[in-house]
Scaffold this active site. Structure first.
Site, short mmCIF file in Angstrom:
data_model
loop_
_atom_site.label_atom_id
_atom_site.label_comp_id
_atom_site.label_asym_id
_atom_site.label_seq_id
_atom_site.Cartn_x
_atom_site.Cartn_y
_atom_site.Cartn_z
N SER A 1 28.14 82.35 3.58
CA SER A 1 27.02 83.16 3.10
C SER A 1 27.45 84.62 3.17
O SER A 1 28.30 84.97 4.02
CB SER A 1 25.81 82.95 4.02
N TYR B 1 21.82 83.16 12.60
CA TYR B 1 22.41 82.61 11.37
C TYR B 1 23.70 83.35 11.01
O TYR B 1 24.74 82.74 10.72
CB TYR B 1 21.40 82.72 10.24
N1 LIG Z 1 19.98 79.12 -0.17
C1 LIG Z 1 20.55 80.26 0.13
O1 LIG Z 1 19.98 81.34 -0.10
C2 LIG Z 1 21.95 80.28 0.70
C3 LIG Z 1 22.67 81.50 0.63
C4 LIG Z 1 23.95 81.54 1.16
C5 LIG Z 1 24.49 80.42 1.75
N2 LIG Z 1 23.77 79.26 1.82
C6 LIG Z 1 24.40 78.11 2.49
O2 LIG Z 1 24.53 77.07 1.53
C7 LIG Z 1 24.50 75.81 2.19
C8 LIG Z 1 23.48 74.88 1.50
O3 LIG Z 1 22.21 75.50 1.58
P1 LIG Z 1 20.98 75.15 0.62
O4 LIG Z 1 20.41 76.42 0.17
O5 LIG Z 1 21.38 74.11 -0.37
O6 LIG Z 1 19.99 74.54 1.73
P2 LIG Z 1 18.93 73.34 1.68
O7 LIG Z 1 18.39 73.17 0.32
O8 LIG Z 1 18.02 73.60 2.82
O9 LIG Z 1 19.86 72.07 2.00
C9 LIG Z 1 20.48 71.95 3.26
C10 LIG Z 1 21.27 70.65 3.28
O10 LIG Z 1 21.86 70.50 4.59
C11 LIG Z 1 21.50 69.22 5.11
N3 LIG Z 1 21.33 69.27 6.57
C12 LIG Z 1 20.59 70.14 7.28
N4 LIG Z 1 20.62 69.81 8.59
C13 LIG Z 1 21.40 68.70 8.69
C14 LIG Z 1 21.78 67.86 9.78
N5 LIG Z 1 21.38 68.08 11.04
N6 LIG Z 1 22.57 66.79 9.51
C15 LIG Z 1 22.97 66.54 8.25
N7 LIG Z 1 22.66 67.29 7.19
C16 LIG Z 1 21.86 68.36 7.41
C17 LIG Z 1 20.17 68.88 4.41
O11 LIG Z 1 19.96 67.48 4.34
P3 LIG Z 1 18.90 66.68 5.28
O12 LIG Z 1 17.76 67.61 5.58
O13 LIG Z 1 18.53 65.48 4.46
O14 LIG Z 1 19.69 66.30 6.48
C18 LIG Z 1 20.41 69.44 3.02
O15 LIG Z 1 21.11 68.52 2.23
C19 LIG Z 1 24.17 76.11 3.65
O16 LIG Z 1 25.35 76.10 4.41
C20 LIG Z 1 23.59 77.50 3.60
O17 LIG Z 1 23.74 78.19 4.83
C21 LIG Z 1 22.51 79.17 1.29
#
Ligand SMILES: NC(=O)c1ccc[n+]([C@@H]2O[C@H](COP(=O)([O-])OP(=O)(O)OC[C@H]3O[C@@H](n4cnc5c(N)ncnc54)[C@H](OP(=O)(O)O)[C@@H]3O)[C@@H](O)[C@H]2O)c1
Length: 239
Positions: A141, A154
């Site tokens: 991120s 975070y």
């Molecule tokens: N969205 C943003 O603004 C943003 C910006 C920069 C970076 N990111 C990074 O991008 C990545 C994906 O984020 P996203 O935005 O797609 O988030 P999201 O929609 O909240 O999805 C998060 C994913 O992680 C899985 N997860 C969470 N806790 C888990 C656990 N204990 N065990 C196994 N799986 C787990 C969730 O699946 P389950 O809940 O089914 O387990 C889900 O598939 C993350 O690393 C995040 O930090 C996001």
């Protein structure tokens, strides 16, 4: 042609789902993991609808070391020890002023955003070294490069991820293995809904845009590594 395998954490929704669809479109067999089985099945169905190879689903909780070991073994077995691309994407986010962030919230973020990446990669890497081939993609991120209010926990996990990835990249490149770390700003997913600092959804980066960057990094000639990629909206103020 031999099947190529991509193991994607957090493949149930958001960025992980978009990455699965992009790699699936290129003929990769996706091995998807997350906790929510129904959501994993929905991604598998979307892959099937898109004409991609059938996905392999391995539910796992990335806060649990035993679950991660099981996931790694199942993924290696399913692919015949041939994971071509490992995408460390799963993550959790708690944004709070430092004095309000609990240790259990910090522990969960450290476990999923960093410790699980460390452990899973340690389990998958030997088979890549054996084949002198593989790409490890980490979804970090911009919070892993810049500080911001409410980001003490975070941000720390994403800075840790970056430090680890940068050192790993220097260690494994001599085995022909690429380590690519992607640093998106706010992306239009469930997670971004939790961020008080996120821009409006219409001007955010879309999950498909991050998936496109992942595909670009995988698809460049194997002699070349896009080791770090920052992703930000071109015009965040667009009306
Ligand atoms: N969205 C943003 O603004 C943003 C910006 C920069 C970076 N990111 C990074 O991008 C990545 C994906 O984020 P996203 O935005 O797609 O988030 P999201 O929609 O909240 O999805 C998060 C994913 O992680 C899985 N997860 C969470 N806790 C888990 C656990 N204990 N065990 C196994 N799986 C787990 C969730 O699946 P389950 O809940 O089914 O387990 C889900 O598939 C993350 O690393 C995040 O930090 C996001």
């Amino acid at each position: 042609m031999a099947v190529k395998y991509a193991l994607i954490t957090g493949g149930s929704r958001g960025i992980g789902r978009a990455i699965a669809l992009r790699l699936g479109q290129e003929g990769y067999r996706c091995i998807l993991t997350a906790r929510n089985v129904e959501a994993l099945e929905a991604t598998a169905q979307a892959l099937q609808n898109a004409g991609a190879p059938d996905a392999v689903l391995i539910p796992a909780d990335l806060t649990d070391g035993k679950s991660i070991d099981h996931l790694a073994q199942q993924a290696l077995d399913a692919s015949g020890n041939q994971i071509d691309v490992l995408v460390n994407n799963a993550g959790v986010l708690y944004l709070k002023p430092f004095l309000e962030l609990s240790l259990s919230e910090l522990d969960e973020m450290l476990a999923v955003n960093f410790r699980a990446v460390f452990q899973l990669t340690q389990r998958i890497l030997p088979a890549m070294i054996q084949r002198q081939h593989g790409t490890i993609v980490n979804i970090a991120s911009l919070a892993g490069k810049n500080g911001f209010k409410t980001g003490t926990g975070y941000g720390a996990t994403k800075w840790a991820l970056r430090g680890w990835a940068n050192s790993l990249m220097l260690e494994v490149r001599e085995h022909n293995i690429r380590v690519v770390t992607i640093f998106p700003g706010s992306v239009n997913t469930d997670m971004a809904g939790h961020s008080p600092t996120a821009p409006r959804r219409e001007t955010m980066i879309q999950p498909e845009d991050v998936a496109e960057a992942v595909w670009t990094a995988v698809n460049v000639p194997e002699r070349t590594m896009l080791s770090e990629i920052d992703i930000r909206p071109t015009n965040p103020k667009k009306a």
